[in-house]
Motif scaffolding. Sequence first.
Motif, PDB file in Angstrom:
ATOM      1  N   PRO A 171       0.828  -1.211   0.000  1.00 27.89           N
ATOM      2  CA  PRO A 171       0.000   0.000   0.000  1.00 27.89           C
ATOM      3  C   PRO A 171       0.862   1.259   0.000  1.00 27.89           C
ATOM      4  CG  PRO A 171      -0.694  -1.543   1.721  1.00 27.89           C
ATOM      5  CD  PRO A 171       0.615  -2.028   1.214  1.00 27.89           C
ATOM      6  N   HIS A 172       0.309   2.339  -0.525  1.00 31.66           N
ATOM      7  CA  HIS A 172       1.004   3.621  -0.452  1.00 31.66           C
ATOM      8  C   HIS A 172       0.013   4.672   0.034  1.00 31.66           C
ATOM      9  CE1 HIS A 172      -0.882   5.131  -4.184  1.00 31.66           C
ATOM     10  NE2 HIS A 172      -0.779   3.883  -4.608  1.00 31.66           N
ATOM     11  N   PHE A 173       0.547   5.796   0.486  1.00 32.14           N
ATOM     12  CA  PHE A 173      -0.289   6.842   1.075  1.00 32.14           C
ATOM     13  C   PHE A 173      -0.837   7.726  -0.045  1.00 32.14           C
ATOM     14  CE2 PHE A 173       2.677   5.438   4.315  1.00 32.14           C
ATOM     15  CZ  PHE A 173       1.805   5.141   5.350  1.00 32.14           C
ATOM     16  N   LYS A 174      -2.126   7.625  -0.282  1.00 31.51           N
ATOM     17  CA  LYS A 174      -2.732   8.259  -1.441  1.00 31.51           C
ATOM     18  C   LYS A 174      -2.843   9.768  -1.319  1.00 31.51           C
ATOM     19  CE  LYS A 174      -5.343   4.087  -2.652  1.00 31.51           C
ATOM     20  NZ  LYS A 174      -4.465   3.713  -3.772  1.00 31.51           N
ATOM     21  N   ASP A 175      -2.674  10.307  -0.093  1.00 29.48           N
ATOM     22  CA  ASP A 175      -2.726  11.760   0.043  1.00 29.48           C
ATOM     23  C   ASP A 175      -1.345  12.397  -0.021  1.00 29.48           C
ATOM     24  OD1 ASP A 175      -1.933  10.704   2.468  1.00 29.48           O
ATOM     25  OD2 ASP A 175      -3.092  12.120   3.687  1.00 29.48           O
ATOM     26  N   TRP A 176      -0.313  11.602  -0.255  1.00 24.33           N
ATOM     27  CA  TRP A 176       1.026  12.162  -0.408  1.00 24.33           C
ATOM     28  C   TRP A 176       1.242  12.671  -1.831  1.00 24.33           C
ATOM     29  CZ3 TRP A 176       5.122   8.424   2.186  1.00 24.33           C
ATOM     30  CH2 TRP A 176       4.984   8.499   3.586  1.00 24.33           C
ATOM     31  N   TYR A 177       1.883  13.820  -1.927  1.00 23.92           N
ATOM     32  CA  TYR A 177       2.367  14.347  -3.198  1.00 23.92           C
ATOM     33  C   TYR A 177       3.876  14.158  -3.236  1.00 23.92           C
ATOM     34  CZ  TYR A 177      -2.226  16.515  -3.592  1.00 23.92           C
ATOM     35  OH  TYR A 177      -3.578  16.711  -3.669  1.00 23.92           O
ATOM     36  N   TRP A 178       4.351  13.585  -4.329  1.00 19.16           N
ATOM     37  CA  TRP A 178       5.771  13.355  -4.531  1.00 19.16           C
ATOM     38  C   TRP A 178       6.251  14.374  -5.565  1.00 19.16           C
ATOM     39  CZ3 TRP A 178       8.135   8.896  -2.174  1.00 19.16           C
ATOM     40  CH2 TRP A 178       7.234   8.041  -1.528  1.00 19.16           C
ATOM     41  N   VAL A 179       7.006  15.372  -5.136  1.00 20.69           N
ATOM     42  CA  VAL A 179       7.561  16.347  -6.061  1.00 20.69           C
ATOM     43  C   VAL A 179       8.925  15.819  -6.501  1.00 20.69           C
ATOM     44  CG1 VAL A 179       8.207  18.750  -6.439  1.00 20.69           C
ATOM     45  CG2 VAL A 179       6.399  18.186  -4.786  1.00 20.69           C
ATOM     46  N   VAL A 180       9.085  15.616  -7.801  1.00 21.33           N
ATOM     47  CA  VAL A 180      10.363  15.144  -8.327  1.00 21.33           C
ATOM     48  C   VAL A 180      10.982  16.240  -9.180  1.00 21.33           C
ATOM     49  CG1 VAL A 180       9.800  12.697  -8.224  1.00 21.33           C
ATOM     50  CG2 VAL A 180       9.220  13.993 -10.281  1.00 21.33           C
ATOM     51  N   SER A 181      12.298  16.377  -9.068  1.00 19.20           N
ATOM     52  CA  SER A 181      12.987  17.440  -9.793  1.00 19.20           C
ATOM     53  C   SER A 181      14.284  16.903 -10.381  1.00 19.20           C
ATOM     54  CB  SER A 181      13.279  18.620  -8.860  1.00 19.20           C
ATOM     55  OG  SER A 181      13.837  19.707  -9.573  1.00 19.20           O
ATOM     56  N   LYS A 285       7.828  22.889  -5.811  1.00 18.72           N
ATOM     57  CA  LYS A 285       8.155  22.832  -7.237  1.00 18.72           C
ATOM     58  C   LYS A 285       8.715  24.162  -7.726  1.00 18.72           C
ATOM     59  CE  LYS A 285       6.085  22.102 -11.814  1.00 18.72           C
ATOM     60  NZ  LYS A 285       6.657  23.357 -12.354  1.00 18.72           N
ATOM     61  N   LEU A 286       8.094  25.250  -7.322  1.00 21.65           N
ATOM     62  CA  LEU A 286       8.583  26.567  -7.731  1.00 21.65           C
ATOM     63  C   LEU A 286       9.997  26.815  -7.224  1.00 21.65           C
ATOM     64  CD1 LEU A 286       5.388  28.785  -7.208  1.00 21.65           C
ATOM     65  CD2 LEU A 286       6.442  28.115  -9.385  1.00 21.65           C
ATOM     66  N   TRP A 287      10.257  26.427  -5.963  1.00 23.44           N
ATOM     67  CA  TRP A 287      11.608  26.616  -5.420  1.00 23.44           C
ATOM     68  C   TRP A 287      12.616  25.787  -6.216  1.00 23.44           C
ATOM     69  CZ3 TRP A 287      15.873  24.151  -3.781  1.00 23.44           C
ATOM     70  CH2 TRP A 287      16.828  24.896  -3.092  1.00 23.44           C
ATOM     71  N   LEU A 288      12.264  24.553  -6.514  1.00 23.39           N
ATOM     72  CA  LEU A 288      13.175  23.675  -7.249  1.00 23.39           C
ATOM     73  C   LEU A 288      13.407  24.192  -8.663  1.00 23.39           C
ATOM     74  CD1 LEU A 288      11.696  20.342  -5.920  1.00 23.39           C
ATOM     75  CD2 LEU A 288      14.083  21.051  -5.621  1.00 23.39           C
ATOM     76  N   ASP A 289      12.353  24.676  -9.314  1.00 22.24           N
ATOM     77  CA  ASP A 289      12.503  25.241 -10.652  1.00 22.24           C
ATOM     78  C   ASP A 289      13.494  26.405 -10.640  1.00 22.24           C
ATOM     79  OD1 ASP A 289      10.762  23.458 -11.812  1.00 22.24           O
ATOM     80  OD2 ASP A 289       9.032  24.809 -11.781  1.00 22.24           O
ATOM     81  N   ASP A 290      13.451  27.202  -9.591  1.00 22.56           N
ATOM     82  CA  ASP A 290      14.290  28.402  -9.514  1.00 22.56           C
ATOM     83  C   ASP A 290      15.704  28.110  -9.027  1.00 22.56           C
ATOM     84  OD1 ASP A 290      12.214  29.986 -10.399  1.00 22.56           O
ATOM     85  OD2 ASP A 290      11.598  30.620  -8.393  1.00 22.56           O
ATOM     86  N   HIS A 291      15.890  27.062  -8.202  1.00 20.70           N
ATOM     87  CA  HIS A 291      17.165  26.874  -7.527  1.00 20.70           C
ATOM     88  C   HIS A 291      17.881  25.546  -7.799  1.00 20.70           C
ATOM     89  CE1 HIS A 291      14.988  29.860  -5.010  1.00 20.70           C
ATOM     90  NE2 HIS A 291      16.180  30.422  -4.930  1.00 20.70           N
ATOM     91  N   TYR A 292      17.135  24.493  -8.182  1.00 18.61           N
ATOM     92  CA  TYR A 292      17.782  23.194  -8.356  1.00 18.61           C
ATOM     93  C   TYR A 292      18.121  22.902  -9.812  1.00 18.61           C
ATOM     94  CZ  TYR A 292      18.835  18.253  -7.516  1.00 18.61           C
ATOM     95  OH  TYR A 292      19.459  17.029  -7.427  1.00 18.61           O
ATOM     96  N   LEU A 293      17.262  23.340 -10.723  1.00 14.38           N
ATOM     97  CA  LEU A 293      17.531  23.103 -12.140  1.00 14.38           C
ATOM     98  C   LEU A 293      18.745  23.917 -12.558  1.00 14.38           C
ATOM     99  CD1 LEU A 293      13.953  23.161 -13.698  1.00 14.38           C
ATOM    100  CD2 LEU A 293      15.052  21.436 -12.259  1.00 14.38           C
ATOM    101  N   CYS A 294      19.722  23.252 -13.150  1.00 11.04           N
ATOM    102  CA  CYS A 294      20.984  23.949 -13.448  1.00 11.04           C
ATOM    103  C   CYS A 294      21.445  23.758 -14.888  1.00 11.04           C
ATOM    104  CB  CYS A 294      22.078  23.517 -12.477  1.00 11.04           C
ATOM    105  SG  CYS A 294      22.472  21.753 -12.521  1.00 11.04           S
ATOM    106  N   GLN A 295      20.768  22.904 -15.660  1.00 15.37           N
ATOM    107  CA  GLN A 295      21.131  22.721 -17.061  1.00 15.37           C
ATOM    108  C   GLN A 295      19.877  22.623 -17.902  1.00 15.37           C
ATOM    109  OE1 GLN A 295      23.999  19.727 -18.071  1.00 15.37           O
ATOM    110  NE2 GLN A 295      25.466  20.336 -16.500  1.00 15.37           N
ATOM    111  N   ALA A 296      20.047  22.873 -19.201  1.00 15.58           N
ATOM    112  CA  ALA A 296      18.909  22.776 -20.123  1.00 15.58           C
ATOM    113  C   ALA A 296      18.303  21.380 -20.065  1.00 15.58           C
ATOM    114  CB  ALA A 296      19.374  23.088 -21.545  1.00 15.58           C
ATOM    115  N   GLY A 297      16.989  21.331 -20.098  1.00 16.71           N
ATOM    116  CA  GLY A 297      16.292  20.051 -20.067  1.00 16.71           C
ATOM    117  C   GLY A 297      15.813  19.650 -18.691  1.00 16.71           C
ATOM    118  N   GLY A 298      16.241  20.368 -17.653  1.00 16.54           N
ATOM    119  CA  GLY A 298      15.784  20.066 -16.308  1.00 16.54           C
ATOM    120  C   GLY A 298      14.294  20.353 -16.152  1.00 16.54           C
ATOM    121  N   PHE A 299      13.651  19.662 -15.212  1.00 10.24           N
ATOM    122  CA  PHE A 299      12.216  19.858 -15.004  1.00 10.24           C
ATOM    123  C   PHE A 299      11.825  19.386 -13.615  1.00 10.24           C
ATOM    124  CE2 PHE A 299      12.784  15.758 -17.237  1.00 10.24           C
ATOM    125  CZ  PHE A 299      12.277  14.875 -16.282  1.00 10.24           C
TER     126      PHE A 299
END
Length: 313
Positions: A171-181, A285-299
């Motif tokens: 089983p997994h927790f259906k109310d969890w959001y997994w943000v992947v970057s 997600k917004l923080w990761l878009d602004d600070h973690y993505l460091c090369q073209a193609g990141g998402f």
Amino acid sequence: MSRNALTVYAPASMGNVGVGFDLLGAALAPVNGELLGDKVTISAAEQGIEFTQTGAWAHKLPSSAADNIVSQCATFFLSKQGIEQGVKLELEKNLPVGSGLGSSASSVVAALYALNCFFNSPYDQNALLQLMGEFEGKISGSVHYDNVAPSYLGGMQLMTDTPSSVCEAIPHFKDWYWVVSYSGVSLSTAKMRALLPEQQDMATTLDYGRRLSAFVHASYKGDPQMAIDVLKDVIAEPYRAAAIPGFVEARQALNELGMLTTGISGSGPTLFTITDSLAKAEQAKLWLDDHYLCQAGGFSHVCKIDEQGARAL
């Protein structure tokens, strides 16, 4: 044999899921409805294997069809089954190579699922899964199922490796959001595995077993707090964190944002971070878009666990 063209989609996946090195995996589904994974289209050809590749990341793959894992899957499958009918395969490569999102697993799962369906399913589920693990291992350097199993079967999968079953869904927790970057950096699974020690001390081994078993117990019990309390990678992350640009800083910042926990997806550089609040997930997600993505193609994507796994479109 099916006479119609068939397109199969296999979702991206997180190997390890932090707490379960090589033994736990989960499939990913962006909440905005996008398909995050590779597609393979199969149709009949006059003879032999015709292979083409398209998609955003096709240019990162070998240009020779013979060197592509999808073409190799077809060569093996047709030979093993004694099939003389030609096939045309088109790979739509939507996952970056060396991302920690099960890129090679997605291609292998889509290819073998498509071949098996097209030729009236000569392999049962367990046999096909074992074949998927074998082929994915040719790329990652060793046979393990924590990406191919969830990409094929969906959900969160625990690797059991018994004579009757490669894995079992938990089983997994259906109310969890997994943000992947995905930062945009490519990291070889084999090279990231080489960072790990050949042996772990007794204390670490016991801690790993305690955390994984407690996480599985919490999943069945429906206790999200216990699951979060133990969801920490004590096997790989201590050795890989510094080798992933920006990961340590991102983990600290996401903790300060109030995310429940953060870890490395597979061998990285993709990270995952968990919350039970959609608003907080979007903030992360917004923080990761602004600070973690460091090369073209990141998402970055806000995801739930993909329940379906591989499927025909």
